[in-house]
Design an enzyme around this catalytic site. Structure first.
Site, PDB file in Angstrom:
ATOM      1  N   GLU A  97      37.336  47.931  34.726  1.00 50.14           N
ATOM      2  CA  GLU A  97      35.969  47.268  34.735  1.00 50.14           C
ATOM      3  C   GLU A  97      35.344  47.331  34.035  1.00 50.14           C
ATOM      4  O   GLU A  97      35.156  48.919  34.143  1.00 50.14           O
ATOM      5  CB  GLU A  97      35.504  47.258  36.271  1.00 50.14           C
ATOM      6  CG  GLU A  97      33.578  46.764  36.911  1.00 50.14           C
ATOM      7  CD  GLU A  97      33.187  46.857  37.890  1.00 50.14           C
ATOM      8  OE1 GLU A  97      32.504  46.299  38.241  1.00 50.14           O
ATOM      9  OE2 GLU A  97      33.513  47.691  38.153  1.00 50.14           O
ATOM     10  N   LYS A 137      33.476  38.213  40.078  1.00 52.92           N
ATOM     11  CA  LYS A 137      33.524  39.666  40.815  1.00 52.92           C
ATOM     12  C   LYS A 137      32.507  38.311  42.048  1.00 52.92           C
ATOM     13  O   LYS A 137      31.402  38.305  41.976  1.00 52.92           O
ATOM     14  CB  LYS A 137      32.528  40.501  40.376  1.00 52.92           C
ATOM     15  CG  LYS A 137      32.562  41.947  41.474  1.00 52.92           C
ATOM     16  CD  LYS A 137      31.900  43.098  41.195  1.00 52.92           C
ATOM     17  CE  LYS A 137      31.759  44.311  41.590  1.00 52.92           C
ATOM     18  NZ  LYS A 137      31.027  45.271  41.054  1.00 52.92           N
ATOM     19  N   CYS A 140      35.966  46.268  42.161  1.00 51.97           N
ATOM     20  CA  CYS A 140      35.764  47.649  41.889  1.00 51.97           C
ATOM     21  C   CYS A 140      34.885  47.054  43.830  1.00 51.97           C
ATOM     22  O   CYS A 140      35.508  47.625  44.886  1.00 51.97           O
ATOM     23  CB  CYS A 140      34.745  47.618  40.997  1.00 51.97           C
ATOM     24  SG  CYS A 140      34.423  49.166  40.953  1.00 51.97           S
TER      25      CYS A 140
END
Length: 280
Positions: free
Chosen positions: A47, A117, A160
């Site tokens: 990321e 995300k 993440c």
């Protein structure tokens, strides 16, 4: 189950990205080149691989970074003949904010999958640091994709903070994901206690490989990442750990190991979802 190649090498890269996109992309290419020379078929960038800096600067650079990152992934995948994961970069959302987007690109430069995300990192940590990703980032509104890649099997995308939401990975597993892609820029404070534990849990409960490129070190001001890019097998065994310096965690993905674990621990087949409906 869709079989993957009998075996292939996967390289989870670890970077210390900064506010300088030129330097970041040069460092990324050096690691991609190293991984490819060692025979990696799947290579992953973490990321924020192209930019890790102030939010205002990130918003200002987002139109350029979106175009440049997508082109960089296409060029690198084709040049080094690898399946390449770009673990997260800013893309304008059209309302003054951005998406945090991951892309998976094939050896011919074709886009295989894209994911914005969903879960945004809004937390107040005991070390005094506050993070509010939602101040600049819009949550993705589409389910994370699972894509079958010839020779590599079924890959499921995430980013993440998603790792704290097991229902996302059960969704991916229910759609056949055999390798869970979890590129990250995990904070040093949370990472020391949670990073490996969460990744191993996602591997164990879904009897899948976990592939987790990572950021490491100090980036700007007080921002520090945990490091420890990992490759984990379906039993939860850590196969490779990049430590705390820029580098690579490389390990072999094996069909026979995946099938062995799923045969010995068929927990996905024992689920009783009708007894445990999800409520919002």
């Amino acid at each position: 189950m869709t079989s993957i190649l009998s075996s292939y090498l996967a390289a989870a890269l670890q970077l210390t990205s900064t506010p300088d996109p030129d330097a970041n992309l040069q460092a990324a290419e050096e690691q991609i080149d190293l991984a490819a020379r060692q025979g990696a078929a799947l290579v992953g960038l973490p990321e924020n691989f192209a930019f890790l800096g102030d939010d205002r600067q990130k918003l200002a650079l987002a139109p350029m970074l979106a175009e440049r990152c997508s082109q960089f992934l296409v060029t690198m995948a084709h040049r080094y003949q690898v399946i390449l994961l770009g673990g997260g970069f800013p893309v304008p959302a059209g309302d003054g904010a951005i998406y945090n987007r991951a892309e998976l690109v094939g050896r011919d430069g074709q886009l295989l999958a894209r994911y914005d995300k969903i879960h945004l990192f809004d937390v107040n940590l005991p070390d005094g640091n506050t993070y509010q990703e939602s101040a600049t980032v819009r949550s993705g509104d589409s389910s994370p994709p699972v894509v079958h890649v010839s020779g590599l099997g079924c890959l499921g995308l995430s980013i993440c903070y998603d790792v704290r939401f097991p229902e996302l990975y059960r969704f991916l597993a229910s759609r056949g994901a055999q390798v869970l892609l979890i590129p990250a820029a995990f904070t040093a404070f949370t990472g020391k206690d949670h990073w490996e534990v969460l990744l191993r849990a996602r591997a164990i409960e879904n009897t899948a490989y976990v592939f987790a490129p990572a950021q490491t070190g100090v980036h700007y001001h007080r921002r520090q990442s945990h490091g420890h890019a990992l490759v984990i097998d379906p039993w939860g065994t850590v196969l490779a750990d990049a430590g705390t310096s820029p580098g690579v965690a490389m390990a072999e993905m094996r069909t026979d190991r995946l099938e062995q674990v799923q045969r010995q621990m068929p927990s996905l087949c024992h689920r009783k979802p009708s007894l445990f409906p999800l409520h919002t």
